[in-house]
Scaffold this active site. Structure first.
Site, PDB file in Angstrom:
ATOM      1  N   TYR A 127      18.044 -21.988  -5.727  1.00 44.27           N
ATOM      2  CA  TYR A 127      19.257 -21.587  -4.786  1.00 44.27           C
ATOM      3  C   TYR A 127      18.758 -20.631  -3.630  1.00 44.27           C
ATOM      4  O   TYR A 127      19.458 -19.724  -3.424  1.00 44.27           O
ATOM      5  CB  TYR A 127      19.600 -20.279  -5.972  1.00 44.27           C
ATOM      6  CG  TYR A 127      21.003 -21.214  -6.919  1.00 44.27           C
ATOM      7  CD1 TYR A 127      21.696 -22.009  -6.384  1.00 44.27           C
ATOM      8  CD2 TYR A 127      20.854 -21.046  -8.379  1.00 44.27           C
ATOM      9  CE1 TYR A 127      22.748 -22.634  -7.506  1.00 44.27           C
ATOM     10  CE2 TYR A 127      21.384 -21.676  -9.346  1.00 44.27           C
ATOM     11  CZ  TYR A 127      22.433 -22.565  -8.678  1.00 44.27           C
ATOM     12  OH  TYR A 127      23.705 -23.031  -9.613  1.00 44.27           O
ATOM     13  N   HIS A 153      26.114 -28.083 -11.835  1.00 45.08           N
ATOM     14  CA  HIS A 153      25.594 -28.161 -10.259  1.00 45.08           C
ATOM     15  C   HIS A 153      25.339 -29.664 -10.172  1.00 45.08           C
ATOM     16  O   HIS A 153      24.973 -30.207 -10.706  1.00 45.08           O
ATOM     17  CB  HIS A 153      24.248 -27.418 -10.409  1.00 45.08           C
ATOM     18  CG  HIS A 153      23.339 -27.751  -9.148  1.00 45.08           C
ATOM     19  ND1 HIS A 153      23.712 -26.904  -7.991  1.00 45.08           N
ATOM     20  CD2 HIS A 153      22.532 -28.661  -8.855  1.00 45.08           C
ATOM     21  CE1 HIS A 153      22.936 -27.400  -6.937  1.00 45.08           C
ATOM     22  NE2 HIS A 153      22.368 -28.347  -7.336  1.00 45.08           N
ATOM     23  N   LYS A 198      25.178 -26.407 -16.718  1.00 45.30           N
ATOM     24  CA  LYS A 198      24.608 -24.981 -16.779  1.00 45.30           C
ATOM     25  C   LYS A 198      24.839 -24.025 -18.194  1.00 45.30           C
ATOM     26  O   LYS A 198      25.578 -24.604 -18.898  1.00 45.30           O
ATOM     27  CB  LYS A 198      25.438 -23.973 -15.747  1.00 45.30           C
ATOM     28  CG  LYS A 198      25.307 -24.430 -14.270  1.00 45.30           C
ATOM     29  CD  LYS A 198      26.375 -23.737 -13.060  1.00 45.30           C
ATOM     30  CE  LYS A 198      26.201 -23.993 -11.892  1.00 45.30           C
ATOM     31  NZ  LYS A 198      26.779 -23.198 -10.823  1.00 45.30           N
ATOM     32  N   ASN A 211      30.835 -22.072 -13.707  1.00 44.30           N
ATOM     33  CA  ASN A 211      31.609 -23.283 -13.543  1.00 44.30           C
ATOM     34  C   ASN A 211      30.800 -24.843 -14.034  1.00 44.30           C
ATOM     35  O   ASN A 211      31.092 -25.733 -13.332  1.00 44.30           O
ATOM     36  CB  ASN A 211      31.936 -23.470 -12.143  1.00 44.30           C
ATOM     37  CG  ASN A 211      30.588 -23.336 -10.952  1.00 44.30           C
ATOM     38  OD1 ASN A 211      29.531 -23.436 -11.649  1.00 44.30           O
ATOM     39  ND2 ASN A 211      30.769 -23.424  -9.798  1.00 44.30           N
ATOM     40  N   ARG A 256      29.685 -34.866  -7.054  1.00 42.99           N
ATOM     41  CA  ARG A 256      30.447 -33.911  -6.458  1.00 42.99           C
ATOM     42  C   ARG A 256      31.842 -34.021  -6.794  1.00 42.99           C
ATOM     43  O   ARG A 256      32.545 -33.141  -7.015  1.00 42.99           O
ATOM     44  CB  ARG A 256      30.017 -33.621  -5.019  1.00 42.99           C
ATOM     45  CG  ARG A 256      28.607 -33.212  -4.691  1.00 42.99           C
ATOM     46  CD  ARG A 256      28.181 -31.735  -4.749  1.00 42.99           C
ATOM     47  NE  ARG A 256      28.901 -30.952  -3.971  1.00 42.99           N
ATOM     48  CZ  ARG A 256      28.640 -29.622  -3.898  1.00 42.99           C
ATOM     49  NH1 ARG A 256      27.683 -29.002  -4.692  1.00 42.99           N
ATOM     50  NH2 ARG A 256      29.341 -28.722  -3.043  1.00 42.99           N
ATOM     51  N   GLU A 297      15.593 -30.594  -4.805  1.00 44.60           N
ATOM     52  CA  GLU A 297      15.957 -30.118  -6.265  1.00 44.60           C
ATOM     53  C   GLU A 297      15.420 -30.854  -6.994  1.00 44.60           C
ATOM     54  O   GLU A 297      14.738 -30.630  -8.340  1.00 44.60           O
ATOM     55  CB  GLU A 297      17.257 -30.139  -6.189  1.00 44.60           C
ATOM     56  CG  GLU A 297      18.174 -29.057  -5.489  1.00 44.60           C
ATOM     57  CD  GLU A 297      19.632 -29.185  -5.498  1.00 44.60           C
ATOM     58  OE1 GLU A 297      20.069 -30.018  -6.165  1.00 44.60           O
ATOM     59  OE2 GLU A 297      20.169 -28.289  -4.493  1.00 44.60           O
TER      60      GLU A 297
HETATM   61  P1  IDP Z   1      28.300 -25.386  -5.606  1.00 45.98           P
HETATM   62  O1  IDP Z   1      27.784 -25.168  -7.005  1.00 45.98           O
HETATM   63  O2  IDP Z   1      30.086 -25.917  -5.847  1.00 45.98           O
HETATM   64  O3  IDP Z   1      27.692 -26.110  -4.557  1.00 45.98           O
HETATM   65  P2  IDP Z   1      27.678 -23.236  -4.066  1.00 45.98           P
HETATM   66  O4  IDP Z   1      28.493 -22.658  -3.026  1.00 45.98           O
HETATM   67  O5  IDP Z   1      26.537 -23.970  -3.787  1.00 45.98           O
HETATM   68  O6  IDP Z   1      28.629 -24.047  -5.021  1.00 45.98           O
HETATM   69  O7  IDP Z   1      27.297 -21.827  -4.919  1.00 45.98           O
HETATM   70  C1  IDP Z   1      26.497 -22.151  -6.136  1.00 45.98           C
HETATM   71  C2  IDP Z   1      26.948 -21.573  -7.397  1.00 45.98           C
HETATM   72  O8  IDP Z   1      26.890 -20.009  -6.852  1.00 45.98           O
HETATM   73  C3  IDP Z   1      28.275 -21.953  -7.615  1.00 45.98           C
HETATM   74  O9  IDP Z   1      28.459 -23.017  -8.534  1.00 45.98           O
HETATM   75  C4  IDP Z   1      28.643 -20.824  -8.709  1.00 45.98           C
HETATM   76  O10 IDP Z   1      28.317 -20.797  -9.803  1.00 45.98           O
HETATM   77  C5  IDP Z   1      28.259 -19.646  -7.578  1.00 45.98           C
HETATM   78  N1  IDP Z   1      29.281 -18.949  -6.586  1.00 45.98           N
HETATM   79  C6  IDP Z   1      29.291 -19.449  -5.558  1.00 45.98           C
HETATM   80  N2  IDP Z   1      30.481 -18.795  -4.927  1.00 45.98           N
HETATM   81  C7  IDP Z   1      30.583 -17.672  -5.455  1.00 45.98           C
HETATM   82  C8  IDP Z   1      31.425 -16.661  -5.398  1.00 45.98           C
HETATM   83  O11 IDP Z   1      32.214 -16.383  -4.405  1.00 45.98           O
HETATM   84  N3  IDP Z   1      31.501 -15.714  -6.241  1.00 45.98           N
HETATM   85  C9  IDP Z   1      30.683 -15.926  -7.559  1.00 45.98           C
HETATM   86  N4  IDP Z   1      29.927 -16.980  -7.680  1.00 45.98           N
HETATM   87  C10 IDP Z   1      30.000 -17.650  -6.797  1.00 45.98           C
HETATM   88 MG    MG Z   2      25.821 -25.926  -3.935  1.00 44.42          MG
END
Ligand code: IDP
Ligand code: MG
Length: 149
Positions: free
Chosen positions: A59, A129, A19, A126, A95, A140
């Site tokens: 997304y 992805h 990212k 974070n 993952r 994707e």
């Molecule tokens: P993942 O990337 O671990 O699969 P997902 O639930 O698919 O997590 O969420 C996609 C992205 O959205 C996350 O990687 C993060 O950047 C952001 N995100 C997810 N949940 C939250 C939240 O509760 N607050 C703020 N950002 C979030």
């Molecule tokens: Mg995800």
């Protein structure tokens, strides 16, 4: 006939994104290193600037959630390194390398646990992805690399 040992293997592809926070911090190489060190191979690697349309597709499952708009804004804040990695159970394996979503509590040893931390923003920055299922991976990969065979 399939040999018994082959029945347990399943070569897969997954979509990985470094990212914009990871690219800006100069962590693309370190993240690629971890993917390759695990034994996965790279099928595609390209520095890309996302668009709102592409992110709305990528997304899809998060459209309408409170963090969706800040997430898109963050993903548009700079280039993203898009990667297709290949290997036995790579979807689950990456993952696991990435760690849990929140970098503050992600386990040490993972990309998010070792290199990420929560910034005072509305979105979890974070670093990476990774596709979460075979269906997500094929969806994707076709969004980011429509020409990849
Ligand atoms: P993942 O990337 O671990 O699969 P997902 O639930 O698919 O997590 O969420 C996609 C992205 O959205 C996350 O990687 C993060 O950047 C952001 N995100 C997810 N949940 C939250 C939240 O509760 N607050 C703020 N950002 C979030
Ligand atoms: Mg995800």
């Amino acid at each position: 006939m399939t040999a018994p040992e082959e029945a347990h293997t399943s070569t897969e592809r997954t979509l990985i994104l470094v990212k914009p926070d990871g690219v800006k911090r100069g962590l693309s190489g370190e993240i690629l290193r971890r993917i390759e060190a695990k034994g996965y191979t790279l099928a595609a690697v390209e520095l890309r600037t996302a668009t709102s349309d592409l992110l709305a597709q990528h997304y899809e499952e998060h459209v309408g959630k409170p963090f969706y708009e800040p997430l898109v804004e963050f993903m548009l804040s700079g280039p993203t390194l898009a990667i297709v990695a290949e290997g036995d159970r790579v979807i689950e394996g990456f993952r696991s390398l990435a760690g849990t979503t929140d970098p503050t509590s992600a386990a040490p040893g993972t990309i998010r646990g070792d290199l990420g931390r929560q910034w005072p923003t509305k979105v979890l920055q974070n670093l990476v992805h990774g596709s979460d299922s075979t269906e997500s991976a094929s969806r994707e990969i076709s969004i980011w690399f429509p020409g990849l065979s």
